[in-house]
Design a protein around this motif. Structure first.
Motif, short mmCIF file in Angstrom:
data_model
loop_
_atom_site.label_atom_id
_atom_site.label_comp_id
_atom_site.label_asym_id
_atom_site.label_seq_id
_atom_site.Cartn_x
_atom_site.Cartn_y
_atom_site.Cartn_z
N ALA A 98 -84.82 -70.15 92.89
CA ALA A 98 -86.20 -69.68 92.97
C ALA A 98 -87.15 -70.78 92.45
CB ALA A 98 -86.06 -68.38 91.92
N THR A 99 -88.17 -70.22 92.51
CA THR A 99 -89.28 -71.35 92.09
C THR A 99 -90.09 -70.72 90.68
OG1 THR A 99 -89.75 -71.96 94.17
CG2 THR A 99 -91.53 -72.48 92.83
N PRO A 100 -89.98 -71.80 89.71
CA PRO A 100 -90.94 -71.51 88.39
C PRO A 100 -92.42 -71.60 88.73
CG PRO A 100 -89.89 -73.56 88.27
CD PRO A 100 -89.26 -72.89 89.59
N VAL A 101 -93.04 -70.56 88.24
CA VAL A 101 -94.71 -70.46 88.29
C VAL A 101 -95.14 -70.64 86.90
CG1 VAL A 101 -96.70 -69.39 89.00
CG2 VAL A 101 -94.56 -69.53 90.56
N PHE A 102 -95.80 -71.79 86.50
CA PHE A 102 -96.11 -71.69 85.19
C PHE A 102 -97.44 -71.27 84.72
CE2 PHE A 102 -93.49 -75.69 85.91
CZ PHE A 102 -92.29 -75.20 85.18
N VAL A 103 -97.38 -70.78 83.49
CA VAL A 103 -98.95 -70.53 82.97
C VAL A 103 -99.00 -71.19 81.73
CG1 VAL A 103 -98.99 -68.24 84.12
CG2 VAL A 103 -97.96 -68.26 81.69
N ASP A 104 -100.37 -71.18 81.10
CA ASP A 104 -100.37 -72.13 79.80
C ASP A 104 -100.09 -71.11 78.68
OD1 ASP A 104 -101.29 -74.01 78.26
OD2 ASP A 104 -103.16 -74.18 79.28
N CYS A 105 -99.86 -72.05 77.58
CA CYS A 105 -99.67 -71.28 76.19
C CYS A 105 -100.88 -70.58 75.69
CB CYS A 105 -98.79 -72.12 75.32
SG CYS A 105 -99.78 -73.55 74.57
N ASP A 106 -100.83 -69.72 74.73
CA ASP A 106 -101.84 -69.14 73.74
C ASP A 106 -102.08 -70.27 72.78
OD1 ASP A 106 -103.29 -66.81 72.81
OD2 ASP A 106 -102.32 -67.69 70.96
N GLU A 107 -103.47 -70.51 72.50
CA GLU A 107 -103.99 -71.37 71.57
C GLU A 107 -103.64 -71.20 70.05
OE1 GLU A 107 -105.47 -74.68 70.32
OE2 GLU A 107 -106.52 -73.85 72.32
N THR A 108 -103.06 -70.15 69.90
CA THR A 108 -102.93 -69.66 68.45
C THR A 108 -101.50 -69.70 67.99
OG1 THR A 108 -104.86 -69.00 68.02
CG2 THR A 108 -103.37 -68.77 66.45
N SER A 109 -100.68 -68.93 69.09
CA SER A 109 -99.27 -68.77 68.90
C SER A 109 -98.43 -69.89 69.42
CB SER A 109 -98.85 -67.48 69.58
OG SER A 109 -99.00 -67.31 71.15
N HIS A 110 -99.14 -70.53 70.33
CA HIS A 110 -98.13 -71.64 71.18
C HIS A 110 -97.25 -70.79 72.16
CE1 HIS A 110 -98.69 -75.11 68.56
NE2 HIS A 110 -99.39 -74.06 68.02
N THR A 111 -97.11 -69.33 72.13
CA THR A 111 -96.19 -68.90 73.20
C THR A 111 -96.86 -68.54 74.45
OG1 THR A 111 -96.69 -66.45 72.16
CG2 THR A 111 -95.01 -67.85 71.30
N ILE A 112 -96.57 -67.90 75.65
CA ILE A 112 -97.09 -67.85 76.67
C ILE A 112 -98.37 -66.74 76.63
CG2 ILE A 112 -95.68 -65.43 77.20
CD1 ILE A 112 -95.37 -66.40 80.12
N HIS A 113 -99.15 -67.20 77.27
CA HIS A 113 -100.65 -66.65 77.33
C HIS A 113 -100.75 -65.39 78.26
CE1 HIS A 113 -105.01 -66.40 77.09
NE2 HIS A 113 -105.07 -67.52 76.56
N ALA A 114 -100.36 -64.37 77.68
CA ALA A 114 -100.25 -62.89 78.47
C ALA A 114 -101.18 -62.89 79.48
CB ALA A 114 -99.74 -61.93 77.64
N SER A 115 -102.46 -63.10 79.00
CA SER A 115 -103.51 -62.73 79.88
C SER A 115 -103.64 -63.37 81.29
CB SER A 115 -104.84 -62.93 79.07
OG SER A 115 -105.29 -64.27 78.69
N GLN A 116 -102.83 -64.66 81.34
CA GLN A 116 -102.91 -65.62 82.49
C GLN A 116 -101.71 -65.45 83.44
OE1 GLN A 116 -102.80 -69.70 81.81
NE2 GLN A 116 -104.71 -69.50 80.17
N ILE A 117 -100.92 -64.35 83.32
CA ILE A 117 -99.94 -63.80 83.95
C ILE A 117 -100.17 -63.27 85.20
CG2 ILE A 117 -97.73 -62.53 84.07
CD1 ILE A 117 -97.35 -63.02 81.18
#
Length: 369
Positions: A98-117
């Motif tokens: 499969a192909t990974p499709v990346f999104v950015d991290c959240d500014e505060t938590s450093h985890t996945i930026h849920a709103s960008q998914i």
């Protein structure tokens, strides 16, 4: 004074008598691969995670890879994940075709930026892999809601988050999560080991033979599996350490609190933030700081080990630049790659050592700002 990034010898010393007893029984019974300790650990770790099933494996990478296969992810599919993670998160996706499709991290938590998914979802999207990073859970509610809306699978990368909680619940929050027990993890073996936990019976049944060369019984092979079996010696280590994990977590949180107290007033530093929904287990204590490389060099000269996690987003690693990613695509991750620094963190870290680390950081900024 010398302060290591992590000191496994201190923890091992306290566990030696119990380890010797466990190892002696395994050696006496020659119960080496997928033996009784493995089955017991699977039961105990499933219970710890609040899941019905657990399969012991060779690594967290194998857990992610086999989970993707169990959900039918393969060639022609896309899997959304965060670029601010260890390489294995994306490598597992690539290794199933499969192909990974990346999104950015959240500014505060450093985890996945849920709103960008959602903007990255296409007809080829099959799954989402959120990463619980540094010991803190990603914001899972919006991710699970989005997955339900678009009929996507969610496989949680919990490799840095043993015992981490989201809104009071131990990760994984969805039905399936992958764990690594690499020796430096909060729950670490004395070699490579991993596990997958799940509430999905079909995923579990697939895993039980896929990790054993695709063999549900000896000399019968129903799928092209892999050889990823947990050995009994590692399971014995993990069983023993699992009993102590809550205490280890309390100590890590106390150390983080002490770091916060000393460092929060240094204007050149941003201390890690525990999100309102999270119970952070501090696999790593990661600050953001000015003059990061100079600070790391100064600390090294003073006998203090540090680490940069991570110096680059996954989108800028060679295999994924070939997919068309370029510098500037994920500005939050790229900015953090230049400023993050992991300070010493392990349960046996002493107050004297913490004070020395913090005093040395303060001295650096007094001298060079």
């Amino acid at each position: 004074m010398k302060v290591p990034m992590i000191d496994l010898k201190k923890q091992t010393k306290h566990l030696l008598p119990a380890l010797y007893r466990a190892f002696d029984q395994i050696l006496t019974e020659a119960d080496f691969i997928m033996g009784a300790p493995v089955h017991k650990f699977e039961q105990e770790f499933a219970r710890f995670c609040g899941k019905r099933y657990c399969v012991g494996l060779n690594s967290g990478t194998d857990a992610l890879t086999l989970a993707l296969k169990a959900y039918g992810v393969g060639k022609g599919h896309e899997v959304i994940t965060v670029t601010n993670s260890f390489f294995s998160t994306a490598m597992a996706i690539s290794n199933v075709g499969a192909t990974p499709v990346f999104v950015d991290c959240d500014e505060t938590s450093h985890t996945i930026h849920a709103s960008q998914i959602e903007q990255k979802i296409t007809p080829r999207t099959k799954a989402i892999i959120p990463v619980h990073l540094y010991g803190q859970a990603a914001d899972m509610d919006p991710i699970l809601e989005l997955a339900k809306k678009h009929n996507l699978h969610v496989i949680e990368d919990c490799c840095q988050a043993h015992g981490a909680r989201y809104k009071g619940k131990v990760v994984p929050i969805g039905e399936t999560g992958a764990f690594s027990f690499y020796p430096t993890k909060n729950l670490g073996a004395y070699g490579d080991a991993g596990a997958l936990v799940t509430n999905n019976r079909n995923v579990y049944q697939y895993m039980t033979y896929a990790h054993n060369n695709g063999s549900p019984k000896k000399y019968v092979h129903t799928v092209l599996g892999i050889n990823s079996r947990m050995d009994s010696l590692q399971a014995a280590v993990l069983l023993l350490k699992l009993k102590h994990l809550p205490r280890y977590t309390q100590k890590r949180r106390a150390i983080a609190s002490r770091y916060n107290k000393y460092l929060r007033h240094i204007r050149q530093i941003q201390i890690p933030r525990e999100m309102p929904y999270a119970h952070h287990v501090y696999h790593l204590y990661v600050i953001e700081c000015e003059k990061r490389n100079q600070l790391a060099d100064y600390l090294k000269k003073k006998g203090i080990q540090t680490s940069i996690v991570y110096p680059s987003g996954l989108h800028l690693q060679r295999p994924y630049i070939q997919l068309g990613y370029k510098r500037g695509d994920f500005p939050i991750t790229e900015r953090k790659n230049k400023s993050v620094l992991s300070l010493p963190m392990f349960p046996e870290l002493t107050g004297k050592e913490i004070t020395y680390v913090c005093k040395t950081i303060k001295d650096f900024y007094l001298r060079f700002s």
